[in-house]
Design an enzyme around this catalytic site. Sequence first.
Site, PDB file in Angstrom:
ATOM      1  N   SER A  42      14.368  48.005 -19.401  1.00 51.41           N
ATOM      2  CA  SER A  42      13.757  49.273 -19.830  1.00 51.41           C
ATOM      3  C   SER A  42      14.719  50.447 -19.712  1.00 51.41           C
ATOM      4  O   SER A  42      15.308  50.688 -18.649  1.00 51.41           O
ATOM      5  CB  SER A  42      12.526  49.532 -18.949  1.00 51.41           C
ATOM      6  OG  SER A  42      12.238  50.906 -18.897  1.00 51.41           O
ATOM      7  N   GLY A  43      14.845  51.203 -20.796  1.00 49.46           N
ATOM      8  CA  GLY A  43      15.691  52.392 -20.756  1.00 49.46           C
ATOM      9  C   GLY A  43      15.165  53.422 -19.772  1.00 49.46           C
ATOM     10  O   GLY A  43      15.928  54.065 -19.049  1.00 49.46           O
ATOM     11  N   LEU A  44      13.830  53.561 -19.727  1.00 51.76           N
ATOM     12  CA  LEU A  44      13.227  54.504 -18.788  1.00 51.76           C
ATOM     13  C   LEU A  44      13.573  54.109 -17.350  1.00 51.76           C
ATOM     14  O   LEU A  44      14.012  54.928 -16.547  1.00 51.76           O
ATOM     15  CB  LEU A  44      11.702  54.526 -18.975  1.00 51.76           C
ATOM     16  CG  LEU A  44      10.928  55.335 -17.929  1.00 51.76           C
ATOM     17  CD1 LEU A  44      11.294  56.801 -17.983  1.00 51.76           C
ATOM     18  CD2 LEU A  44       9.421  55.151 -18.101  1.00 51.76           C
ATOM     19  N   ASP A  81      16.438  47.245 -23.826  1.00 49.39           N
ATOM     20  CA  ASP A  81      15.957  48.414 -24.552  1.00 49.39           C
ATOM     21  C   ASP A  81      17.211  49.220 -24.912  1.00 49.39           C
ATOM     22  O   ASP A  81      17.751  49.949 -24.081  1.00 49.39           O
ATOM     23  CB  ASP A  81      15.028  49.192 -23.614  1.00 49.39           C
ATOM     24  CG  ASP A  81      14.608  50.530 -24.188  1.00 49.39           C
ATOM     25  OD1 ASP A  81      14.957  50.831 -25.342  1.00 49.39           O
ATOM     26  OD2 ASP A  81      13.928  51.274 -23.449  1.00 49.39           O
ATOM     27  N   GLU A 110      15.353  51.466 -31.587  1.00 52.80           N
ATOM     28  CA  GLU A 110      14.213  52.238 -32.093  1.00 52.80           C
ATOM     29  C   GLU A 110      14.675  53.278 -33.109  1.00 52.80           C
ATOM     30  O   GLU A 110      15.821  53.751 -33.053  1.00 52.80           O
ATOM     31  CB  GLU A 110      13.479  52.904 -30.920  1.00 52.80           C
ATOM     32  CG  GLU A 110      14.298  53.938 -30.172  1.00 52.80           C
ATOM     33  CD  GLU A 110      13.709  54.291 -28.796  1.00 52.80           C
ATOM     34  OE1 GLU A 110      13.489  53.360 -27.998  1.00 52.80           O
ATOM     35  OE2 GLU A 110      13.495  55.478 -28.539  1.00 52.80           O
ATOM     36  N   ASN A 118      12.199  59.948 -24.207  1.00 52.71           N
ATOM     37  CA  ASN A 118      11.181  58.931 -23.970  1.00 52.71           C
ATOM     38  C   ASN A 118       9.934  59.200 -24.825  1.00 52.71           C
ATOM     39  O   ASN A 118       9.538  60.340 -25.037  1.00 52.71           O
ATOM     40  CB  ASN A 118      10.797  58.911 -22.486  1.00 52.71           C
ATOM     41  CG  ASN A 118       9.836  57.774 -22.185  1.00 52.71           C
ATOM     42  OD1 ASN A 118       8.617  57.922 -22.305  1.00 52.71           O
ATOM     43  ND2 ASN A 118      10.375  56.622 -21.838  1.00 52.71           N
ATOM     44  N   ARG A 155      12.158  48.595 -33.419  1.00 54.45           N
ATOM     45  CA  ARG A 155      10.986  49.305 -32.886  1.00 54.45           C
ATOM     46  C   ARG A 155      10.737  50.543 -33.732  1.00 54.45           C
ATOM     47  O   ARG A 155      11.656  51.343 -33.946  1.00 54.45           O
ATOM     48  CB  ARG A 155      11.277  49.673 -31.442  1.00 54.45           C
ATOM     49  CG  ARG A 155      10.461  50.824 -30.880  1.00 54.45           C
ATOM     50  CD  ARG A 155      10.714  50.892 -29.384  1.00 54.45           C
ATOM     51  NE  ARG A 155      10.271  52.113 -28.760  1.00 54.45           N
ATOM     52  CZ  ARG A 155      10.412  52.369 -27.464  1.00 54.45           C
ATOM     53  NH1 ARG A 155      11.013  51.476 -26.672  1.00 54.45           N
ATOM     54  NH2 ARG A 155       9.985  53.502 -26.952  1.00 54.45           N
TER      55      ARG A 155
END
Length: 535
Positions: A42-44, A81, A110, A118, A155
């Site tokens: 996850s990038g977050l 991600d 994405e 985000n 995405r």
Amino acid sequence: MKKTTQLRQLLFSESLEFLCEAHNGLSAKIVEEAGFKGIWGSGLSLSAAMAVRDNNEASWTQILETVEFMSDATSIPVLLDGDTGYGNFNNVRRLVQKLEQRGIGGVCIEDKLFPKTNSFLRGEKQPLATLEEFTGKIKAAKDSQRDSDFCLVARTEAFIAGWGLFEALRRADAYHRAGADAILIHSKLSKPDEVLAFKKEWGRRSPVVIVPTTYYATPMEVFQEAGFSTVIWANMILRSAITAMKAVASQLKRENSLLSVEDKIVPVKEVFRLQGDQELEEAERLYLPSVASETKAVILAASRGEVLDALTQERPKAMIPVGGEPLLFRQIRTLQEAGVKDVTVVRGYCKEVIDAPGLRYVDNEIYASSKELVSLWKGIQNLSGPAFIAYGDILYKKYVPTLLLQEEEDFVIAVDSEWERSGNRKRYADYVSCDVPYRRTLLDHPVYLTRMDADLVPATICGEWIGLLRASAEGIKIIQKILAELSQQEAFSKMRMAHLFNALRQKGYKARVHYIRGHWLDVDDLTDLVTAHAF
Ligand code: SPV
Ligand code: MG
């Protein structure tokens, strides 16, 4: 199975699959141990773990390094991600190459603009990439992959940015036709309405991935029935870590004590396990010569050595100088060169003469009326860990202890196969018979002791034990147990090392034999002493 293949199988499997977020090597390992078949990089979470924002503040190479740790720590695939691909089509090509080189299963990109924000922050304000630009990225990614199983998940943020179903479908279709292996459809509603509507229209054109962070209350059966491919638990491991870290940090600050914290956190031993220390320990045993440094030595130097009468008026035999240095110290130097640090000398006759610094001493007060096992029992009673056990009047080349250290077995002894050279002259010698006699061709064949006895019939003698034994930590425990038993017997004071070896054998323990040919000596008389000077 290759990680790329594993991820492909997950994305294309008929049942609903799950990827769980991780953000470093440790959390990735924990996710795998929990039973997940794949990891969401996850990038977050990756950025949050670095305490920077999910706005491409961490560089793409910093992300790459972290996912490499995640992949190295696990055997399941990571779907990274990859945000917007960290640049244009060209950056995406390089990203795909680097991910492949580092064993990452696939990447998700994405359709936003670099630097991204985000999806749950100011979503409506976020500009989307043009369809042409993003499909170019997808094509570039697919054209640059070398492993045909590497997956690209495209995405679309159409719902997040407020464009609605028609735009989401238009984009997904273009991405699919550009070569994307799967579509991730993201939504920030608290109900799954958008993703379900999308899936209904999309049908089975390609696998569809969802991230139900906000519509978490929906039962998974709904998504399974709707035919989604994969659910991503996108940030729960990071969030749970934050909860735990906050609680413990503030409790420590508040209480200034570990007392109530200690039981709530994993023991340090669990940290070592997760780091894989056990593998290292095994590898050290295989590859590291320095295991010798934990091997101790107990040297039996209590006896006077009557035959050398004049030379032992004021010192024990082990302290007779040979080449300007006492015999005992020469042996200790050889053991030290082989890596042995901790040496215990069992003293008896003229014990005050043996007083070199850095050695441990144990005294056998009844040296005059006892043989080796009494000294040994005193010497190893409180010993733990692997150790050499040696006579005090022997010399050998450094390779001999080194050779014995290389074996795993609990008992390893050095046996001189050329026993006949000095055989006839000896008053007492530890002759041995073995299951295989020495032959050049048998050098690699493991050989074991069958009997040790000064009175063996010559035809059965395979060699002479040189007086050097290496016992493992377990081996030392076994010897301690046997000596504890033997010491109850009246004849104990007259027992020699041969008695111990035969007792070991009777109890089913095997002593591994290493044949040597010469390269050692013991000092029993003046002739030996002359030879020792030249050794
Ligand atoms: C992430 O985990 O970084 C994601 C999912 O991209 S989300 O945070 O929901 O955008
Ligand atoms: Mg992200």
